[in-house]
Design a protein around this motif. Structure first.
Motif, PDB file in Angstrom:
ATOM      1  N   CYS A 264     -89.867  62.078   1.348  1.00  0.00           N
ATOM      2  CA  CYS A 264     -90.732  61.581   0.278  1.00  0.00           C
ATOM      3  C   CYS A 264     -89.870  61.039  -0.858  1.00  0.00           C
ATOM      4  CB  CYS A 264     -91.630  62.696  -0.253  1.00  0.00           C
ATOM      5  SG  CYS A 264     -92.920  63.182   0.911  1.00  0.00           S
ATOM      6  N   THR A 265     -90.491  60.207  -1.676  1.00  0.00           N
ATOM      7  CA  THR A 265     -89.775  59.604  -2.796  1.00  0.00           C
ATOM      8  C   THR A 265     -90.795  59.177  -3.841  1.00  0.00           C
ATOM      9  OG1 THR A 265     -88.022  58.020  -3.364  1.00  0.00           O
ATOM     10  CG2 THR A 265     -89.755  57.237  -1.861  1.00  0.00           C
ATOM     11  N   THR A 266     -90.345  58.449  -4.829  1.00  0.00           N
ATOM     12  CA  THR A 266     -91.246  57.882  -5.826  1.00  0.00           C
ATOM     13  C   THR A 266     -91.068  56.367  -5.852  1.00  0.00           C
ATOM     14  OG1 THR A 266     -89.611  58.150  -7.606  1.00  0.00           O
ATOM     15  CG2 THR A 266     -91.204  59.940  -7.295  1.00  0.00           C
ATOM     16  N   TYR A 267     -92.159  55.663  -6.116  1.00  0.00           N
ATOM     17  CA  TYR A 267     -92.151  54.219  -6.330  1.00  0.00           C
ATOM     18  C   TYR A 267     -92.793  53.957  -7.686  1.00  0.00           C
ATOM     19  CZ  TYR A 267     -91.688  53.258  -1.205  1.00  0.00           C
ATOM     20  OH  TYR A 267     -91.294  53.183   0.108  1.00  0.00           O
TER      21      TYR A 267
ATOM     22  N   LYS B 262    -100.722  62.912  -7.304  1.00  0.00           N
ATOM     23  CA  LYS B 262    -100.036  61.833  -6.603  1.00  0.00           C
ATOM     24  C   LYS B 262     -99.248  60.877  -7.508  1.00  0.00           C
ATOM     25  CE  LYS B 262    -103.454  61.602  -2.886  1.00  0.00           C
ATOM     26  NZ  LYS B 262    -104.399  60.723  -2.180  1.00  0.00           N
ATOM     27  N   ARG B 263     -99.352  61.032  -8.833  1.00  0.00           N
ATOM     28  CA  ARG B 263     -98.698  60.055  -9.714  1.00  0.00           C
ATOM     29  C   ARG B 263     -98.441  60.663 -11.082  1.00  0.00           C
ATOM     30  NH1 ARG B 263    -104.421  56.820 -10.302  1.00  0.00           N
ATOM     31  NH2 ARG B 263    -105.364  58.778 -10.805  1.00  0.00           N
TER      32      ARG B 263
ATOM     33  N   LEU C 267     -95.665  56.495  -8.514  1.00  0.00           N
ATOM     34  CA  LEU C 267     -96.403  57.063  -7.384  1.00  0.00           C
ATOM     35  C   LEU C 267     -95.490  57.955  -6.557  1.00  0.00           C
ATOM     36  CD1 LEU C 267     -98.033  53.726  -6.129  1.00  0.00           C
ATOM     37  CD2 LEU C 267     -98.965  55.365  -7.799  1.00  0.00           C
ATOM     38  N   HIS C 268     -96.050  59.022  -6.024  1.00  0.00           N
ATOM     39  CA  HIS C 268     -95.333  59.863  -5.067  1.00  0.00           C
ATOM     40  C   HIS C 268     -95.649  59.318  -3.676  1.00  0.00           C
ATOM     41  CE1 HIS C 268     -94.689  63.433  -2.467  1.00  0.00           C
ATOM     42  NE2 HIS C 268     -93.594  63.480  -3.214  1.00  0.00           N
ATOM     43  N   VAL C 269     -94.619  59.039  -2.890  1.00  0.00           N
ATOM     44  CA  VAL C 269     -94.791  58.327  -1.621  1.00  0.00           C
ATOM     45  C   VAL C 269     -94.199  59.110  -0.453  1.00  0.00           C
ATOM     46  CG1 VAL C 269     -94.170  56.211  -0.369  1.00  0.00           C
ATOM     47  CG2 VAL C 269     -94.796  56.094  -2.787  1.00  0.00           C
ATOM     48  N   ASP C 270     -95.013  59.273   0.584  1.00  0.00           N
ATOM     49  CA  ASP C 270     -94.557  59.779   1.876  1.00  0.00           C
ATOM     50  C   ASP C 270     -94.008  58.564   2.606  1.00  0.00           C
ATOM     51  OD1 ASP C 270     -94.367  60.424   4.595  1.00  0.00           O
ATOM     52  OD2 ASP C 270     -96.097  61.756   4.518  1.00  0.00           O
TER      53      ASP C 270
ATOM     54  N   PRO D 145     -95.239  53.774   4.757  1.00  0.00           N
ATOM     55  CA  PRO D 145     -95.279  54.600   3.552  1.00  0.00           C
ATOM     56  C   PRO D 145     -96.696  54.620   2.978  1.00  0.00           C
ATOM     57  CG  PRO D 145     -94.272  52.506   3.021  1.00  0.00           C
ATOM     58  CD  PRO D 145     -94.558  52.495   4.501  1.00  0.00           C
ATOM     59  N   ARG D 146     -97.008  55.751   2.329  1.00  0.00           N
ATOM     60  CA  ARG D 146     -98.334  55.898   1.711  1.00  0.00           C
ATOM     61  C   ARG D 146     -98.231  56.854   0.530  1.00  0.00           C
ATOM     62  NH1 ARG D 146     -98.170  58.998   6.158  1.00  0.00           N
ATOM     63  NH2 ARG D 146     -98.831  61.163   5.976  1.00  0.00           N
ATOM     64  N   VAL D 147     -99.090  56.659  -0.434  1.00  0.00           N
ATOM     65  CA  VAL D 147     -99.144  57.556  -1.579  1.00  0.00           C
ATOM     66  C   VAL D 147     -99.672  58.897  -1.078  1.00  0.00           C
ATOM     67  CG1 VAL D 147    -100.151  57.932  -3.856  1.00  0.00           C
ATOM     68  CG2 VAL D 147     -99.497  55.627  -3.157  1.00  0.00           C
ATOM     69  N   ALA D 148     -98.986  59.971  -1.510  1.00  0.00           N
ATOM     70  CA  ALA D 148     -99.326  61.300  -1.003  1.00  0.00           C
ATOM     71  C   ALA D 148     -99.174  62.345  -2.108  1.00  0.00           C
ATOM     72  CB  ALA D 148     -98.399  61.646   0.166  1.00  0.00           C
TER      73      ALA D 148
END
Length: 147
Positions: A45-48, A78-79, A102-105, A109-112
């Motif tokens: 996971c990461t952030t965008y 999620k953000r 946003l927190h991203v899986d 990729p998708r917001v999670a």
């Protein structure tokens, strides 16, 4: 941080793109406190950053020493919404930056949703920042006002 010579534009001041570089470099300390960063990213996971607004308040020049501050304005599972200030070491404000991250899986990729441990750190930071005044530039709109 220091303004590098290669960041100066033909007008003789810091190019607008590098204000974002300084904000990005400055956020690393806050991210480490929250549990984000390269190690977290390797876990899947990461952030965008979904949106980032900069207000340029005063010119920076080659060799200027600067630092950033980070204020957490709001968050959900999620953000998060943050506000940064870019300060010259002589004590004047050069720019502000406001972002929605946003927190991203990365498998999508998708917001999670964020893990509970990070949400707990966000809550702790949010409580600590709750007594800070809301920044003047936060929530600004851009456009030409017509009467």
């Amino acid at each position: 941080m220091k303004v590098r010579p290669e960041w100066i534009d033909f007008n003789g001041h810091l190019n607008m793109a590098y204000y974002n570089v300084l904000f990005d470099q400055g956020v690393d300390e806050a991210y480490a406190q929250l549990g984000f960063g390269p190690d977290y990213q390797r876990g899947g996971c990461t952030t965008y950053v979904a949106e980032f607004h900069v207000c340029y308040l005063r010119e920076l020049h080659e060799g200027d020493s600067v630092y950033t501050t980070f204020q957490l304005l709001d968050y959900d599972e999620k953000r998060f919404h943050c506000f940064q200030q870019l300060w010259h070491v002589d004590g004047w404000l050069a720019a502000t930056g406001e972002g929605l991250t946003l927190h991203v899986d990365q498998s999508g990729p998708r917001v999670a949703p964020m893990p509970e441990a990070i949400l707990a750190k966000l809550e702790q930071m949010h409580r600590a920042h709750a007594t800070l005044p809301k920044p003047e530039q936060a929530g600004r709109k851009i456009g030409i006002r017509r009467t």
